[in-house]
Design a protein around this motif. Sequence first.
Motif, PDB file in Angstrom:
ATOM      1  N   CYS A   1      39.402 -19.321  59.812  1.00 58.27           N
ATOM      2  CA  CYS A   1      39.503 -18.418  58.648  1.00 58.27           C
ATOM      3  C   CYS A   1      38.483 -17.303  58.820  1.00 58.27           C
ATOM      4  O   CYS A   1      37.377 -17.364  58.266  1.00 58.27           O
ATOM      5  CB  CYS A   1      39.263 -19.190  57.351  1.00 58.27           C
ATOM      6  N   GLY A   2      38.852 -16.282  59.591  1.00 54.46           N
ATOM      7  CA  GLY A   2      37.881 -15.265  59.975  1.00 54.46           C
ATOM      8  C   GLY A   2      37.969 -13.950  59.240  1.00 54.46           C
ATOM      9  O   GLY A   2      37.242 -13.009  59.574  1.00 54.46           O
ATOM     10  N   LEU A   3      38.861 -13.848  58.241  1.00 54.05           N
ATOM     11  CA  LEU A   3      38.948 -12.593  57.495  1.00 54.05           C
ATOM     12  C   LEU A   3      37.800 -12.493  56.501  1.00 54.05           C
ATOM     13  O   LEU A   3      37.474 -13.458  55.811  1.00 54.05           O
ATOM     14  CB  LEU A   3      40.279 -12.517  56.737  1.00 54.05           C
ATOM     15  N   ILE A   4      37.180 -11.321  56.425  1.00 52.73           N
ATOM     16  CA  ILE A   4      36.183 -11.126  55.378  1.00 52.73           C
ATOM     17  C   ILE A   4      36.919 -10.965  54.044  1.00 52.73           C
ATOM     18  O   ILE A   4      38.136 -10.793  54.001  1.00 52.73           O
ATOM     19  CB  ILE A   4      35.273  -9.915  55.665  1.00 52.73           C
ATOM     20  N   MET A   5      36.198 -11.044  52.967  1.00 55.73           N
ATOM     21  CA  MET A   5      36.806 -11.057  51.637  1.00 55.73           C
ATOM     22  C   MET A   5      37.750  -9.873  51.448  1.00 55.73           C
ATOM     23  O   MET A   5      37.393  -8.726  51.717  1.00 55.73           O
ATOM     24  CB  MET A   5      35.707 -11.038  50.573  1.00 55.73           C
ATOM     25  N   PHE A   6      38.965 -10.179  50.978  1.00 60.77           N
ATOM     26  CA  PHE A   6      40.018  -9.162  50.905  1.00 60.77           C
ATOM     27  C   PHE A   6      40.724  -9.222  49.553  1.00 60.77           C
ATOM     28  O   PHE A   6      40.633 -10.196  48.814  1.00 60.77           O
ATOM     29  CB  PHE A   6      41.035  -9.362  52.040  1.00 60.77           C
ATOM     30  N   TRP A   7      41.494  -8.172  49.263  1.00 64.10           N
ATOM     31  CA  TRP A   7      42.180  -8.034  47.978  1.00 64.10           C
ATOM     32  C   TRP A   7      43.589  -8.614  48.036  1.00 64.10           C
ATOM     33  O   TRP A   7      44.285  -8.503  49.038  1.00 64.10           O
ATOM     34  CB  TRP A   7      42.260  -6.561  47.594  1.00 64.10           C
ATOM     35  N   GLN A   8      44.005  -9.231  46.908  1.00 66.46           N
ATOM     36  CA  GLN A   8      45.387  -9.658  46.739  1.00 66.46           C
ATOM     37  C   GLN A   8      45.799  -9.423  45.295  1.00 66.46           C
ATOM     38  O   GLN A   8      45.064  -9.787  44.374  1.00 66.46           O
ATOM     39  CB  GLN A   8      45.558 -11.148  47.075  1.00 66.46           C
ATOM     40  N   ASP A   9      46.962  -8.775  45.088  1.00 64.22           N
ATOM     41  CA  ASP A   9      47.450  -8.530  43.736  1.00 64.22           C
ATOM     42  C   ASP A   9      47.662  -9.844  42.991  1.00 64.22           C
ATOM     43  O   ASP A   9      47.942 -10.894  43.587  1.00 64.22           O
ATOM     44  CB  ASP A   9      48.772  -7.757  43.776  1.00 64.22           C
TER      45      ASP A   9
END
Length: 360
Positions: free
Chosen positions: A176-184
């Motif tokens: 799980c390597g994505l940095i904090m991201f947006w989701q509707d």
Amino acid sequence: MRTGHALRWSSIAAAAVLLWSGGIAHADGPADNTTPAPSTPPPSGGSNAQNIYASATHSQIKISYPKGGDGGGKKGNLGAVDPNWKPPACWYEPVFTPEGLERFVDESDGNGDVGIHQSWFGKELWTDHYRDGKPQDNMDENWTSAPGYENYNKGKDGYFWRSVAPDDSDPDSWDCGLIMFWQDAGQIPQVPNAPTAKTLAEYAYDKVKVPDTEIELKPEAKSTVNLPTWVWLDKGTFQEVQVRAELPNTGLWAETTAKPVALHLEPGTEDAETYPASGDCEINDDGSIGTPYEKGDAEQTPPCGIKYLRATNGQPYELKASVTWQITWEGTGGAGGDLPDGTFETTQDMNVQEIQSINR
């Protein structure tokens, strides 16, 4: 010192610590790197007036016990029969509304985790990316670029999602390597390791607590060579245990149910016979296991029991009794299925005497 990209925790990071100030992006090394990452106290912040920790090892999954598992008495966690099975190592969760993230950055001065293995120290890194639209690097295999955001996405309906790992020393947590991201709002991210109902079911598996295996014996603590020891479990002793896991702001839920199905006996010595020969005593229709001993049964063969062939000599045998629990789950949208059976084992001393007959 300020950097716009993550530093892997290694020998070069040791020098960087001496210059800790302003904004530093920190990434810890893989599990075999023994140099610890710097730690910071968890600042407050959050969404929906909740207190959200900065640590990516803190999950927001809510656990409850619709059946058993949370009452009094001695209890313990199950061990999976399948040695290759383990709960999920990582997933993503919604942690901040736009306002919550802004408040977190202000109150914490920008000290916290932006991913499982990536911490940002200093406000400027956070404001650059989440307020002023500057890109940053993900920590996935290809070090992809994460586009920045304008003014924390204020005015939009949704959440910033962050990776979570209950055990960040697990090598699989690097998936799980994505940095904090947006989701509707109302949507689950279409990314690898996004949470599902099964993710919650497997997380709940690790929270199942079953009652201690206290078997009934006759004779109770001292058996006799060549005479069977009867073993049974009362039908009221073991009931289904159900654990419910819910992930707030996602609509995802799962209920994991553990049902006792068999008792396995290990006498603690090769000089013994079990009934049945496999040592597996199946559960009866009424929920009991075995049959209680009654007067006059001394010469009968028990449906569940042990016959010791050699006496103890000052050192008792260790009788092991393990209950097998069948695990099933159901969850959001009618999803469901089976998980590996679990076991819970206890040990008790058994003394065996050498006489030819006994009156019971």
